[in-house]
Design a protein around this motif. Structure first.
Motif, PDB file in Angstrom:
ATOM      1  N   ARG A 188       0.843  -1.203   0.000  1.00  0.00           N
ATOM      2  CA  ARG A 188       0.000   0.000   0.000  1.00  0.00           C
ATOM      3  C   ARG A 188       0.873   1.245   0.000  1.00  0.00           C
ATOM      4  O   ARG A 188       1.771   1.383   0.826  1.00  0.00           O
ATOM      5  CB  ARG A 188      -0.926   0.006   1.219  1.00  0.00           C
ATOM      6  CG  ARG A 188      -1.838  -1.211   1.290  1.00  0.00           C
ATOM      7  CD  ARG A 188      -2.889  -1.074   2.373  1.00  0.00           C
ATOM      8  NE  ARG A 188      -3.632  -2.313   2.549  1.00  0.00           N
ATOM      9  CZ  ARG A 188      -4.772  -2.420   3.233  1.00  0.00           C
ATOM     10  NH1 ARG A 188      -5.280  -1.340   3.813  1.00  0.00           N
ATOM     11  NH2 ARG A 188      -5.379  -3.578   3.347  1.00  0.00           N
ATOM     12  N   PHE A 189       0.601   2.120  -0.941  1.00  0.00           N
ATOM     13  CA  PHE A 189       1.302   3.403  -0.998  1.00  0.00           C
ATOM     14  C   PHE A 189       0.235   4.483  -1.028  1.00  0.00           C
ATOM     15  O   PHE A 189      -0.490   4.635  -2.007  1.00  0.00           O
ATOM     16  CB  PHE A 189       2.193   3.469  -2.241  1.00  0.00           C
ATOM     17  CG  PHE A 189       2.891   4.790  -2.409  1.00  0.00           C
ATOM     18  CD1 PHE A 189       3.534   5.405  -1.345  1.00  0.00           C
ATOM     19  CD2 PHE A 189       2.924   5.423  -3.645  1.00  0.00           C
ATOM     20  CE1 PHE A 189       4.179   6.622  -1.496  1.00  0.00           C
ATOM     21  CE2 PHE A 189       3.576   6.630  -3.816  1.00  0.00           C
ATOM     22  CZ  PHE A 189       4.202   7.236  -2.733  1.00  0.00           C
ATOM     23  N   ARG A 190       0.140   5.221   0.077  1.00  0.00           N
ATOM     24  CA  ARG A 190      -0.922   6.207   0.224  1.00  0.00           C
ATOM     25  C   ARG A 190      -0.341   7.559   0.637  1.00  0.00           C
ATOM     26  O   ARG A 190      -0.551   8.024   1.763  1.00  0.00           O
ATOM     27  CB  ARG A 190      -1.941   5.735   1.246  1.00  0.00           C
ATOM     28  CG  ARG A 190      -2.525   4.333   0.936  1.00  0.00           C
ATOM     29  CD  ARG A 190      -3.912   4.211   1.475  1.00  0.00           C
ATOM     30  NE  ARG A 190      -4.515   2.905   1.348  1.00  0.00           N
ATOM     31  CZ  ARG A 190      -5.081   2.436   0.232  1.00  0.00           C
ATOM     32  NH1 ARG A 190      -5.069   3.163  -0.865  1.00  0.00           N
ATOM     33  NH2 ARG A 190      -5.641   1.232   0.214  1.00  0.00           N
ATOM     34  N   ASP A 199       8.005  10.815  -0.268  1.00  0.00           N
ATOM     35  CA  ASP A 199       9.242  10.087  -0.544  1.00  0.00           C
ATOM     36  C   ASP A 199       9.457   8.889   0.371  1.00  0.00           C
ATOM     37  O   ASP A 199       9.807   7.799  -0.096  1.00  0.00           O
ATOM     38  CB  ASP A 199      10.442  11.034  -0.445  1.00  0.00           C
ATOM     39  CG  ASP A 199      10.476  12.039  -1.591  1.00  0.00           C
ATOM     40  OD1 ASP A 199       9.729  11.818  -2.580  1.00  0.00           O
ATOM     41  OD2 ASP A 199      11.225  13.022  -1.497  1.00  0.00           O
ATOM     42  N   ALA A 200       9.250   9.056   1.662  1.00  0.00           N
ATOM     43  CA  ALA A 200       9.491   7.954   2.600  1.00  0.00           C
ATOM     44  C   ALA A 200       8.525   6.796   2.334  1.00  0.00           C
ATOM     45  O   ALA A 200       8.925   5.628   2.327  1.00  0.00           O
ATOM     46  CB  ALA A 200       9.352   8.437   4.039  1.00  0.00           C
ATOM     47  N   GLY A 201       7.260   7.121   2.108  1.00  0.00           N
ATOM     48  CA  GLY A 201       6.280   6.082   1.828  1.00  0.00           C
ATOM     49  C   GLY A 201       6.550   5.360   0.525  1.00  0.00           C
ATOM     50  O   GLY A 201       6.357   4.144   0.420  1.00  0.00           O
ATOM     51  N   ARG A 202       7.016   6.094  -0.465  1.00  0.00           N
ATOM     52  CA  ARG A 202       7.341   5.489  -1.765  1.00  0.00           C
ATOM     53  C   ARG A 202       8.507   4.517  -1.622  1.00  0.00           C
ATOM     54  O   ARG A 202       8.471   3.399  -2.160  1.00  0.00           O
ATOM     55  CB  ARG A 202       7.674   6.581  -2.782  1.00  0.00           C
ATOM     56  CG  ARG A 202       7.982   6.029  -4.176  1.00  0.00           C
ATOM     57  CD  ARG A 202       8.304   7.139  -5.156  1.00  0.00           C
ATOM     58  NE  ARG A 202       7.148   7.975  -5.404  1.00  0.00           N
ATOM     59  CZ  ARG A 202       7.028   9.235  -4.990  1.00  0.00           C
ATOM     60  NH1 ARG A 202       8.002   9.802  -4.258  1.00  0.00           N
ATOM     61  NH2 ARG A 202       5.944   9.939  -5.270  1.00  0.00           N
ATOM     62  N   HIS A 206       8.303   0.430  -2.354  1.00  0.00           N
ATOM     63  CA  HIS A 206       9.168  -0.270  -3.313  1.00  0.00           C
ATOM     64  C   HIS A 206       9.975  -1.359  -2.613  1.00  0.00           C
ATOM     65  O   HIS A 206      10.184  -2.446  -3.176  1.00  0.00           O
ATOM     66  CB  HIS A 206      10.077   0.723  -4.024  1.00  0.00           C
ATOM     67  CG  HIS A 206       9.406   1.440  -5.156  1.00  0.00           C
ATOM     68  ND1 HIS A 206       9.427   0.963  -6.446  1.00  0.00           N
ATOM     69  CD2 HIS A 206       8.682   2.583  -5.176  1.00  0.00           C
ATOM     70  CE1 HIS A 206       8.748   1.794  -7.223  1.00  0.00           C
ATOM     71  NE2 HIS A 206       8.289   2.789  -6.486  1.00  0.00           N
ATOM     72  N   ALA A 207      10.423  -1.093  -1.400  1.00  0.00           N
ATOM     73  CA  ALA A 207      11.181  -2.101  -0.656  1.00  0.00           C
ATOM     74  C   ALA A 207      10.311  -3.309  -0.349  1.00  0.00           C
ATOM     75  O   ALA A 207      10.748  -4.466  -0.477  1.00  0.00           O
ATOM     76  CB  ALA A 207      11.737  -1.494   0.631  1.00  0.00           C
ATOM     77  N   ARG A 208       9.066  -3.067   0.056  1.00  0.00           N
ATOM     78  CA  ARG A 208       8.162  -4.191   0.337  1.00  0.00           C
ATOM     79  C   ARG A 208       7.851  -4.959  -0.946  1.00  0.00           C
ATOM     80  O   ARG A 208       7.813  -6.195  -0.950  1.00  0.00           O
ATOM     81  CB  ARG A 208       6.876  -3.685   0.983  1.00  0.00           C
ATOM     82  CG  ARG A 208       5.849  -4.798   1.200  1.00  0.00           C
ATOM     83  CD  ARG A 208       4.762  -4.417   2.185  1.00  0.00           C
ATOM     84  NE  ARG A 208       3.709  -5.433   2.239  1.00  0.00           N
ATOM     85  CZ  ARG A 208       3.816  -6.595   2.859  1.00  0.00           C
ATOM     86  NH1 ARG A 208       4.941  -6.902   3.500  1.00  0.00           N
ATOM     87  NH2 ARG A 208       2.821  -7.460   2.859  1.00  0.00           N
ATOM     88  N   ALA A 209       7.651  -4.245  -2.042  1.00  0.00           N
ATOM     89  CA  ALA A 209       7.383  -4.907  -3.323  1.00  0.00           C
ATOM     90  C   ALA A 209       8.541  -5.804  -3.727  1.00  0.00           C
ATOM     91  O   ALA A 209       8.339  -6.922  -4.226  1.00  0.00           O
ATOM     92  CB  ALA A 209       7.105  -3.867  -4.399  1.00  0.00           C
ATOM     93  N   ALA A 210       9.752  -5.338  -3.514  1.00  0.00           N
ATOM     94  CA  ALA A 210      10.929  -6.141  -3.858  1.00  0.00           C
ATOM     95  C   ALA A 210      10.982  -7.408  -3.010  1.00  0.00           C
ATOM     96  O   ALA A 210      11.303  -8.492  -3.528  1.00  0.00           O
ATOM     97  CB  ALA A 210      12.195  -5.315  -3.676  1.00  0.00           C
ATOM     98  N   ARG A 211      10.670  -7.287  -1.729  1.00  0.00           N
ATOM     99  CA  ARG A 211      10.669  -8.472  -0.860  1.00  0.00           C
ATOM    100  C   ARG A 211       9.601  -9.473  -1.284  1.00  0.00           C
ATOM    101  O   ARG A 211       9.853 -10.687  -1.334  1.00  0.00           O
ATOM    102  CB  ARG A 211      10.431  -8.062   0.601  1.00  0.00           C
ATOM    103  CG  ARG A 211      11.606  -7.354   1.252  1.00  0.00           C
ATOM    104  CD  ARG A 211      11.440  -7.294   2.758  1.00  0.00           C
ATOM    105  NE  ARG A 211      10.217  -6.623   3.175  1.00  0.00           N
ATOM    106  CZ  ARG A 211      10.106  -5.312   3.357  1.00  0.00           C
ATOM    107  NH1 ARG A 211      11.163  -4.521   3.149  1.00  0.00           N
ATOM    108  NH2 ARG A 211       8.963  -4.779   3.749  1.00  0.00           N
TER     109      ARG A 211
END
Length: 217
Positions: A188-190, A199-202, A206-211
């Motif tokens: 979730r990116f909100r 920026d921090a949420g993005r 992306h880090a969670r998506a990579a995992r």
């Protein structure tokens, strides 16, 4: 192993959901093989189904009549048969995959209408679901995992109703469960683009998506 990426954003390079999904698919392709022996990812592939590309059939009066005829055990008319071929083709493309990735931006508190169209096209008796008067619905899309990227530009769980409501995540998650997909990972990116603090949420998304891409499937 085929991962089918079904995308509902028409924004191309400007889309946050597509960018996060791209991070996930890259990690998926670069992850070790399912046996752990092949570290090249050569046993994996990603197919991208852009729901805006014109391949998704409409589901109008003729298709609806065909669906009810199938429910009632009534033979289809030639016109209904022709329309139903498009429905079955979309369904077969869907179930040919081993796993799914959905990129789902929020539109007006819900999902883009093209994604609802996809759901209405493929959710047919004997395809995505079965129904028994004694036990109700049974999902037929079993044994598959799904990852979902949810994005929204203004709405956030920690904001008040002035920033919108969420008719995006729960209905879509319920459709996956109803269809038989039991294992689901979410990103979730909100960001609140009104205050421009994204920026921090993005980075975290992306880090969670990579995992998820590397480990979940």
């Amino acid at each position: 192993m085929k991962l089918l990426h079904i995308s509902a954003s028409p924004r191309g390079a400007a889309s946050e959901s597509l960018a996060i999904a791209s991070t996930l698919t890259s990690a998926f392709l670069e992850a070790p093989g399912r046996s752990g022996a092949d570290r090249s990812g050569a046993d994996r592939e990603v197919e991208h189904w852009d729901l805006w590309d014109g391949t998704l059939p409409e589901f109008g009066p003729v298709a609806a009549a065909a669906k009810m005829a199938i429910f009632g055990g009534v033979p289809l008319t030639p016109e209904q048969t022709a329309v139903w071929q498009g429905v079955r083709s979309a369904y077969e493309r869907f179930v040919a995959a081993d796993a799914y990735l959905f990129s789902v931006p929020m539109w007006n508190a819900g999902v883009p209408y093209i994604l609802k169209q996809f759901i209405d096209v493929v959710s047919q008796p004997g395809m995505v679901f079965d129904f028994d008067p004694e036990i109700g619905y049974t999902g037929l899309v079993e044994g598959r995992k799904a990852a979902v990227v949810y994005t929204s530009a203004v709405y956030g769980e920690d904001r008040g109703l002035a920033y919108g409501a969420d008719f995006q995540t729960a209905p879509f998650a319920d459709w996956l469960r109803w269809a038989g997909v039991k294992e689901v990972a979410e990103v979730r990116f909100r960001p609140n683009l009104v205050t421009r603090h994204a920026d921090a949420g993005r980075e975290a998304a992306h880090a969670r998506a990579a995992r998820i891409g590397a480990e979940f499937f």
